[in-house]
Motif scaffolding. Structure first.
Motif, PDB file in Angstrom:
ATOM      1  N   GLU A 107       1.186  -1.273   0.321  1.00  0.00           N
ATOM      2  CA  GLU A 107       0.381  -0.158   0.127  1.00  0.00           C
ATOM      3  C   GLU A 107       0.823   1.288   0.204  1.00  0.00           C
ATOM      4  O   GLU A 107       2.329   1.582   1.112  1.00  0.00           O
ATOM      5  CB  GLU A 107      -0.833   0.007   1.100  1.00  0.00           C
ATOM      6  N   PHE A 108       0.489   2.227  -1.202  1.00  0.00           N
ATOM      7  CA  PHE A 108       0.752   3.781  -0.634  1.00  0.00           C
ATOM      8  C   PHE A 108       0.052   4.610   0.267  1.00  0.00           C
ATOM      9  O   PHE A 108      -1.446   4.086   0.212  1.00  0.00           O
ATOM     10  CB  PHE A 108       0.618   3.911  -2.311  1.00  0.00           C
ATOM     11  N   VAL A 109       0.500   5.101   1.162  1.00  0.00           N
ATOM     12  CA  VAL A 109      -0.399   5.133   2.446  1.00  0.00           C
ATOM     13  C   VAL A 109       0.631   6.589   2.988  1.00  0.00           C
ATOM     14  O   VAL A 109       2.313   6.258   3.381  1.00  0.00           O
ATOM     15  CB  VAL A 109      -1.245   4.551   2.977  1.00  0.00           C
ATOM     16  N   ASP A 110       0.436   7.205   3.068  1.00  0.00           N
ATOM     17  CA  ASP A 110       1.547   8.863   4.010  1.00  0.00           C
ATOM     18  C   ASP A 110       0.507   8.725   5.746  1.00  0.00           C
ATOM     19  O   ASP A 110      -0.583   8.970   6.086  1.00  0.00           O
ATOM     20  CB  ASP A 110       0.399   9.890   3.610  1.00  0.00           C
ATOM     21  N   THR A 111       1.676   7.471   6.250  1.00  0.00           N
ATOM     22  CA  THR A 111       1.704   7.198   7.782  1.00  0.00           C
ATOM     23  C   THR A 111       2.152   8.371   8.768  1.00  0.00           C
ATOM     24  O   THR A 111       1.163   7.997   9.643  1.00  0.00           O
ATOM     25  CB  THR A 111       2.176   5.668   8.022  1.00  0.00           C
ATOM     26  N   ASP A 112       2.768   9.048   8.280  1.00  0.00           N
ATOM     27  CA  ASP A 112       2.917  10.154   9.386  1.00  0.00           C
ATOM     28  C   ASP A 112       2.724  11.450   8.618  1.00  0.00           C
ATOM     29  O   ASP A 112       2.901  12.473   9.029  1.00  0.00           O
ATOM     30  CB  ASP A 112       4.848  10.240   9.007  1.00  0.00           C
ATOM     31  N   GLN A 113       1.996  11.199   7.819  1.00  0.00           N
ATOM     32  CA  GLN A 113       0.764  12.612   7.875  1.00  0.00           C
ATOM     33  C   GLN A 113       2.327  14.049   6.640  1.00  0.00           C
ATOM     34  O   GLN A 113       1.598  15.405   7.942  1.00  0.00           O
ATOM     35  CB  GLN A 113       0.408  13.316   8.851  1.00  0.00           C
ATOM     36  N   ASP A 114       3.110  13.495   6.184  1.00  0.00           N
ATOM     37  CA  ASP A 114       3.833  14.543   6.649  1.00  0.00           C
ATOM     38  C   ASP A 114       3.775  15.375   4.367  1.00  0.00           C
ATOM     39  O   ASP A 114       4.760  16.056   4.053  1.00  0.00           O
ATOM     40  CB  ASP A 114       5.206  14.434   6.392  1.00  0.00           C
ATOM     41  N   GLY A 115       2.553  14.335   3.988  1.00  0.00           N
ATOM     42  CA  GLY A 115       2.791  14.955   2.693  1.00  0.00           C
ATOM     43  C   GLY A 115       3.277  14.473   1.504  1.00  0.00           C
ATOM     44  O   GLY A 115       2.938  14.513   0.415  1.00  0.00           O
TER      45      GLY A 115
END
Length: 691
Positions: A107-115
């Motif tokens: 999965e591509f996913v922004d786990t750390d919410q840094d964009g």
């Protein structure tokens, strides 16, 4: 569909052979090309890993065969300056030093919410083999300060607290950190509505014995995932032969529920109980009512996957269950319509020309651009199929079917679509759709097992998507307290699947007191749902939601209004005159904004007493019945009466338009009361100042 319309359609289409679904480019919609490696591939995902505006591709390899390297392919458009839709493998540089493993999901996913997009790999195996640990690969851009699209191994720090994982499966043995599991599909969504994505990690146990639970890990927004345990009610079965998980709001209450397909046992539905009174756990197993009571029990040992989508256009999510009835596909239609008990009803006649083969994966996509959801099936041992939906054409599903297999000679969609150049029989395990070449329609990538070549199927139809997302649900916001951010959520429906919809751009457009409009980004919460927060304001906030798909089509909600932090428009002027039971009290509420609600409420007055409500524009107090009438000179005196409790309520649903800003409206009640000085008690006067 109304009975008369249904009858007319049946009569018109009674010819059978002539009743075929239109095909704009028969047999030539897709062109196949070898791409994305030759491995035992189990999964594939699309995402813009280098933030250059096009979709890149990551492939998960190995699975139950053995350890193989995962691969990443960079789209040659964007920063690369080449042709969008063509790819170059850059695994050696971007996944440098990463070990091989037995990947079942990626999965591509922004786990750390840094964009930027990180990569999660769900792996199957034993700790002793060193390949059973599901991994987090952190994008080096964003808060890492490096180049976007080049990855670091963040596995050790991403796995946080472990509550149910046996010590023997833990790497450190101290209740934190990585661990081994026999996992398959893993999905991310904001399960607890805190603004951070959480992880549902499926498990089928060693040798598919279902003796290991599927688990939930809550993300903190900084890239750490702590286990939530127990996550389901005490009676729930969470030890499943779990091969697929779908996270979506199935009951229409704006929180994310869970569906798990179980290969060798009954698939299950878990309802999110967030905010529900009397809830004993975050999720409740509702399989009995959702599937069993509605006649949708599983009758197969080879159910690998499910897909959700609004196939019948009524707003809720239905289910296509892969091989749900002894290799037969099943369409389960959601009958709750967002209200009441969740129940999926099997519609056995809605899928036509099912080949009764062992399919591995089902995916909704609008391949022909007519606005409805067609179905793509990846076949484990044979031909991959497209089923064309007749929903946009207005066909009646019970009598004519809803999904019609392309290429079935006796069917109503006879032209094969997958595809020109198809290499023949493949062992296909997974498919993903997305606009890889930026031309506005969805292409397909199929991941194949057995060291077979993976394939890209380019949609050559040349008809860009012209169907905008539809705003389906929107939070209803009351006037919030001062100095608090206002959380707003929305759900959309669109002619695509949730894996494509997650890349839609969603914003809140808002302004204060008619000032300049601002945009507040909304973040994907899973499924077709987005969440944003308007910072604390003072004044009247006007807002709407805008959601734009990859082809540039925008869905826009109606404008909404709330008032925050502004002083109340109401002032208590006093001047009450007591009666036998004391002074009647007049209370006021509402913003006095045109269209807003509010009320006047009288209490502590004589019971069952005739009452006059006075309204004046401004106040010039005069003596009245031994007291003072502040609502003078009156422009209205309305005869009313109190109830048995000495109360009176005058609500309004929508304050009228046309009242000039700054207008003072003064209200006061006179109540017949034998205990008053001259037989009349007066309430206090309240003044409302029109904004």
């Amino acid at each position: 569909m109304k009975p008369r319309t249904t009858l007319l359609l049946v009569l018109v289409l009674a010819g059978g052979a002539a009743a075929q679904l239109a095909d704009l480019q028969p047999g030539r919609n897709f062109v196949a090309s070898a791409n994305f490696g030759l491995n035992r591939s189990e999964a594939v995902d699309f995402g813009d890993c280098d933030n250059d505006g096009d979709l890149d591709v990551v492939v998960g390899n190995g699975g139950d065969f053995g350890a193989e390297p995962n691969r990443i392919f960079i789209n040659r458009g964007g920063l690369q300056g080449g042709m969008p839709g063509f790819f170059a493998e850059e695994t050696a540089a971007r996944f440098a030093g990463f070990p091989s493993d037995r990947t079942r999901d990626i999965e591509f996913v922004d786990t750390d919410q840094d964009g930027d997009l990180d990569v999660f790999s769900g792996n199957d195996g034993k700790l002793s083999q060193g390949i059973g640990i599901s991994t987090f690969w952190t994008n080096g851009g964003g808060r890492q300060g490096g180049s976007p699209g080049f990855y670091l191994d963040g596995t050790a720090s991403a796995w946080g607290q472990l509550l149910s994982v046996p010590v023997a499966q833990q790497v450190t043995g101290n209740g934190t950190g990585p661990f081994s599991e026999h996992t398959c599909d893993c999905d991310f969504a904001d399960l607890d509505d805190d603004g951070a994505l959480d992880l549902f990690l499926s498990s089928y146990g060693p040798s598919i014995t279902s003796n290991s639970p599927s688990r939930i890990f809550l993300g903190d927004g900084d890239g750490v995932f702590d286990e939530l345990w127990p996550w389901a009610d005490p009676a729930a079965d969470v030890n499943l032969h779990a091969f697929d998980v779908d996270l979506a709001d199935f009951d229409g209450d704006m929180d994310i529920d869970v569906l798990v397909t179980s290969r060798n046992s009954q698939s299950r539905v878990y309802r999110n109980e967030a905010g529900e009174p009397g809830a004993t756990a975050p999720f409740t197993d509702v399989t009995q009512t959702a599937l069993l009571d509605s006649g949708a029990a599983q009758a197969s040992q080879v159910t690998y996957q499910a897909e959700f989508g609004d196939v019948d256009g009524d707003g809720d999510f239905d289910l296509w269950m892969d091989n749900y009835a002894n290799n037969l596909e099943r369409l389960l239609v959601n009958s709750s319509h967002g209200h009441g008990t969740l129940a999926f009803v099997p519609q056995r006649l809605w899928i036509k020309d099912d080949p009764n083969q062992d399919e591995e994966n089902i995916l909704f996509t609008d391949y022909d651009g007519d606005g409805d959801l067609d179905a793509l099936l990846a076949n484990f041992s044979g031909t991959n199929f497209v089923f064309q939906s007749a929903q946009a054409q207005g066909w009646d599903p019970p009598t004519q079917g809803l999904f019609h297999r392309n290429g079935a000679a006796s069917g109503q969609a006879p032209h094969p679509e997958l595809p020109t150049g198809n290499p023949g029989s493949l062992t296909s395990l997974y498919a993903r759709t997305g606009d890889l070449d930026g031309d506005g329609d969805e292409d397909v990538v199929v991941a194949n097992d057995g060291n077979q070549q993976n394939y890209k199927y380019t949609n050559a139809l040349g008809v860009p998507d012209a169907h905008a997302p539809v705003i389906h649900l929107l939070d209803d916001v009351a006037d919030p307290p001062a100095a608090t951010g206002v959380v707003l959520r929305t759900q959309v429906r669109d002619n695509t699947n949730a894996d494509v919809a997650r890349w839609h751009v969603a914003n809140i457009a808002w302004s204060v007191d008619g000032g300049p409009e601002q945009l507040q980004p909304m973040h994907w919460q899973g499924s077709f749902q987005f969440r944003g927060v308007i910072p604390p304001q003072v004044g009247t906030v006007t807002w709407r939601v805008e959601v734009t798909d990859g082809a540039g089509n925008s869905g826009i909600s109606a404008s909404q209004v709330y008032v925050q932090g502004a002083p109340s428009p109401w002032t208590d002027l006093g001047f009450a005159l007591p009666g036998a039971g004391g002074a009647p009290e007049l209370a006021s509420s509402g913003s006095l904004i045109a269209g807003s609600s509010g009320a006047l409420t009288l209490s502590d007055a004589a019971p069952l007493a005739p009452t006059l409500l006075f309204l004046s524009l401004g106040s010039a107090p005069v003596p009245f019945k031994g007291g003072t009438l502040a609502a003078f000179p009156p422009v209205l005196h309305l005869p009313l009466g109190t109830d048995a409790a000495g109360a009176l309520s005058l609500p309004w649903a929508a304050w009228p338009t046309g009242i000039a800003s700054g207008t003072a409206l003064v209200f006061q009640c006179a109540v017949q009361d034998a205990g008053a000085v001259h037989g009349v008690a007066l309430s206090n006067a309240v003044q409302g100042l029109a904004p």
